[in-house]
Enzyme design. Sequence first.
Site, short mmCIF file in Angstrom:
data_model
loop_
_atom_site.label_atom_id
_atom_site.label_comp_id
_atom_site.label_asym_id
_atom_site.label_seq_id
_atom_site.Cartn_x
_atom_site.Cartn_y
_atom_site.Cartn_z
CG HIS A 79 6.93 0.85 -54.37
ND1 HIS A 79 7.97 1.25 -53.56
CD2 HIS A 79 7.19 1.37 -55.59
CE1 HIS A 79 8.83 1.97 -54.26
NE2 HIS A 79 8.37 2.07 -55.49
CG HIS B 93 2.40 4.12 -50.05
ND1 HIS B 93 2.01 5.16 -50.87
CD2 HIS B 93 3.48 3.54 -50.65
CE1 HIS B 93 2.80 5.19 -51.93
NE2 HIS B 93 3.70 4.23 -51.83
#
Length: 427
Positions: free
Chosen positions: A195, A289
Amino acid sequence: MATKRRPLRPNLSGAQSGSNMNFRPGGPDITRSEARGTRPTAAPTSIREILVMGVIHLCKKTIFFNTDLKVALYLGSLFLISLIGDFLPFPKTYFARSDNLFNMYFVKVGWGWTLLFTVPFLVLTALTLSCGDMKNMLRHHFPRIFIATFFWFFWTKIFNIIETSYGRCTVRGFQTKSGCLKAGHLWHGFDISGHAFILIHSSLVLIEEARPIIKWETIKEHIRNELHNRSVKENTGTNPLRALNDEQMRTLKFLYTRLTPIIRTLFIGMAALQLLWDIMLVGTMLYYHRMIEKVISGIIAILTWYFTYRFWYPTPGLLPDAAGNGFFHYQRDSFAFKRPTHLPGCSAAPSSSGSGVRANPNGTSGTRIPGKGGLAGSPGGAGINTQQIPTFMGMPLFTNAKAASAAANLLQTQQQQPQHQETGVDS
């Protein structure tokens, strides 16, 4: 007692002397073709055009924020905000949900949205700058889209391979990621943030591919001035379109007029999409993340951008070309303003090497002003003092040698008349 106003050109005869036109451009006996300083005026601007240009200006301020500084902010934010989030989780918001509207319908298909605006914008701008030459557009510009798409596909696949090869399932007995996920378990691996990569990569591609819009409006002025120059057989000047042939000029005028509204609309969409990618990147920094996974993906995206748009494309002789290149260069400064070496009223002596040349804002060069002190002379203009030439704010009013010579002689005659009258009274 007030006296009657005397015309500046009493020597004109016929209708010209009767009209007392003190503002006639080019001076006495100067035809329009000889009046090099005159140019056709632009058409009136409508309220709609003003509003559109206001929106375009705002979009330019948003998308063309200093790119080098933006890259530094990307890296710094990825490190700092992500590091804070690893130790102090941020409060949950709507963007923390993986099924939020923006994540489902924009980020997950982010490259598709980027291509939706970038491809037509690239095609239309490159086709215009190539004066309708489709082969030049396909060879020198369109490959940039394929290269950007290749790097997006290549790096996302590499990220997936790394996660699959160097991860493990939370439950023993599952050696593959797909088998672990199908069984309803979690797979722990080094998941480099796809992303973060796609958001930064898309933002930088949008910024670079949107650069043709810079000074796009000046092309209209260049077309108007170049058509005027050709109509009066004037080959001098620095207009960037002067090297185009007549067919290319006609095609450029047609494409620019027809495609500019579409190009502006696409640019507004690109600016809005780039702003959305920045907002979604902040959400990724806050909730998804680990710091190291996001920093590595950001570094890879920035290095990819630097290699392509800052090293590869600007290198002469290598294809494809940088965005904004074409058969003419409209984004360069096409004129240089030179101040005269001697201004009226200055005590310094005129230089023997002064040029006396003034370049017009539209890119056309003016004519040297006849006179002494290093200024180029001309027939009928030799021996004219530079202080006798009519000036405004230190610059000569005339850019034509014949007009300047006639005006200087006329001004000198008018200055001598009061002296003769005073002499006659005293005698």
